[in-house]
Design a protein around this motif. Structure first.
Motif, mmCIF file in Angstrom:
data_model
loop_
_atom_site.group_PDB
_atom_site.id
_atom_site.type_symbol
_atom_site.label_atom_id
_atom_site.label_comp_id
_atom_site.label_asym_id
_atom_site.label_seq_id
_atom_site.Cartn_x
_atom_site.Cartn_y
_atom_site.Cartn_z
ATOM 1 N N GLY A 55 0.777 -1.231 0.000
ATOM 2 C CA GLY A 55 0.000 0.000 0.000
ATOM 3 C C GLY A 55 0.811 1.285 0.000
ATOM 4 O O GLY A 55 0.236 2.381 0.008
ATOM 5 N N SER A 56 2.130 1.200 -0.047
ATOM 6 C CA SER A 56 2.940 2.417 -0.142
ATOM 7 C C SER A 56 2.803 3.012 -1.538
ATOM 8 O O SER A 56 2.752 2.276 -2.525
ATOM 9 C CB SER A 56 4.405 2.101 0.148
ATOM 10 N N THR A 57 2.752 4.340 -1.593
ATOM 11 C CA THR A 57 2.491 5.003 -2.871
ATOM 12 C C THR A 57 3.571 6.028 -3.208
ATOM 13 O O THR A 57 4.241 6.572 -2.321
ATOM 14 C CB THR A 57 1.131 5.714 -2.843
ATOM 15 N N ASN A 58 3.717 6.267 -4.505
ATOM 16 C CA ASN A 58 4.580 7.328 -5.023
ATOM 17 C C ASN A 58 3.888 7.965 -6.217
ATOM 18 O O ASN A 58 3.163 7.269 -6.950
ATOM 19 C CB ASN A 58 5.942 6.778 -5.448
ATOM 20 N N TYR A 59 4.136 9.266 -6.414
ATOM 21 C CA TYR A 59 3.471 10.000 -7.477
ATOM 22 C C TYR A 59 4.465 10.821 -8.288
ATOM 23 O O TYR A 59 5.491 11.284 -7.769
ATOM 24 C CB TYR A 59 2.419 10.955 -6.886
ATOM 25 N N GLY A 60 4.133 11.016 -9.550
ATOM 26 C CA GLY A 60 4.887 11.949 -10.351
ATOM 27 C C GLY A 60 4.689 13.363 -9.835
ATOM 28 O O GLY A 60 3.627 13.691 -9.286
ATOM 29 N N ASP A 61 5.696 14.189 -10.017
ATOM 30 C CA ASP A 61 5.630 15.542 -9.473
ATOM 31 C C ASP A 61 4.444 16.333 -10.015
ATOM 32 O O ASP A 61 3.877 17.172 -9.317
ATOM 33 C CB ASP A 61 6.931 16.295 -9.782
ATOM 34 N N ASN A 62 4.069 16.065 -11.256
ATOM 35 C CA ASN A 62 3.007 16.864 -11.859
ATOM 36 C C ASN A 62 1.601 16.411 -11.483
ATOM 37 O O ASN A 62 0.628 17.021 -11.925
ATOM 38 C CB ASN A 62 3.169 16.900 -13.382
ATOM 39 N N VAL A 63 1.482 15.365 -10.657
ATOM 40 C CA VAL A 63 0.141 14.946 -10.224
ATOM 41 C C VAL A 63 0.012 14.891 -8.707
ATOM 42 O O VAL A 63 -1.076 14.623 -8.192
ATOM 43 C CB VAL A 63 -0.245 13.572 -10.820
ATOM 44 N N LYS A 64 1.102 15.134 -8.006
ATOM 45 C CA LYS A 64 1.057 15.086 -6.537
ATOM 46 C C LYS A 64 0.002 16.036 -5.996
ATOM 47 O O LYS A 64 -0.109 17.184 -6.447
ATOM 48 C CB LYS A 64 2.421 15.462 -5.961
ATOM 49 N N GLY A 65 -0.766 15.540 -5.043
ATOM 50 C CA GLY A 65 -1.808 16.359 -4.432
ATOM 51 C C GLY A 65 -3.116 16.373 -5.211
ATOM 52 O O GLY A 65 -4.128 16.869 -4.710
ATOM 53 N N ARG A 66 -3.109 15.833 -6.426
ATOM 54 C CA ARG A 66 -4.320 15.809 -7.249
ATOM 55 C C ARG A 66 -4.800 14.395 -7.522
ATOM 56 O O ARG A 66 -6.003 14.164 -7.629
ATOM 57 C CB ARG A 66 -4.072 16.527 -8.575
ATOM 58 N N PHE A 67 -3.874 13.457 -7.665
ATOM 59 C CA PHE A 67 -4.217 12.078 -8.002
ATOM 60 C C PHE A 67 -3.963 11.182 -6.791
ATOM 61 O O PHE A 67 -3.043 11.421 -6.009
ATOM 62 C CB PHE A 67 -3.367 11.574 -9.167
#
Length: 115
Positions: A55-67
């Motif tokens: 369940g650990s997650t990582n996001y691309g910088d351009n979607v952090k906080g939105r996806f």
């Protein structure tokens, strides 16, 4: 037969939301890290978000906080909740294991953000 099937794409106005789903069958995907990827016209495919079996997650910088990426209770389904969508989010979205395998690319689901 291993298969990943994406769904949930569509046309949405800027600022809107969509929820993408990826249904996995044919193998024990619950043990794999999974990712959502996207490819916009004329651009390379890029990783949007990934989630481990724990369940650990990582996001691309351009979607952090939105996806937000998540897994279903049975862990053979992966979701991508997309909020505050922008025209730059327009792309075909794919799910795959992470790191991605050429064996598992599906048809993807088209997301178009436009007024």
């Amino acid at each position: 037969q291993v298969q990943l099937v994406e769904s949930g794409g569509g046309l949405v106005q800027p600022g809107g939301s969509l929820r993408l789903s990826c249904a996995a069958s044919g193998t024990m995907f619950s043990f794999y890290s999974m990712g959502w990827y996207r490819q916009a016209p004329g651009k390379q495919r890029e990783l949007v978000a990934r989630i481990t079996s724990g369940g650990s997650t990582n996001y691309g910088d351009n979607v952090k906080g939105r996806f937000t990426i998540s897994r279903g209770n049975a862990k053979n389904t992966v979701y991508l909740q997309m909020n505050s969508l922008k025209p730059d989010d327009t792309a075909v979205y794919y799910c795959n294991v992470w790191p991605p395998s050429s064996d598992y690319w599906g048809q993807g689901t088209q997301v178009t953000v436009s007024s």
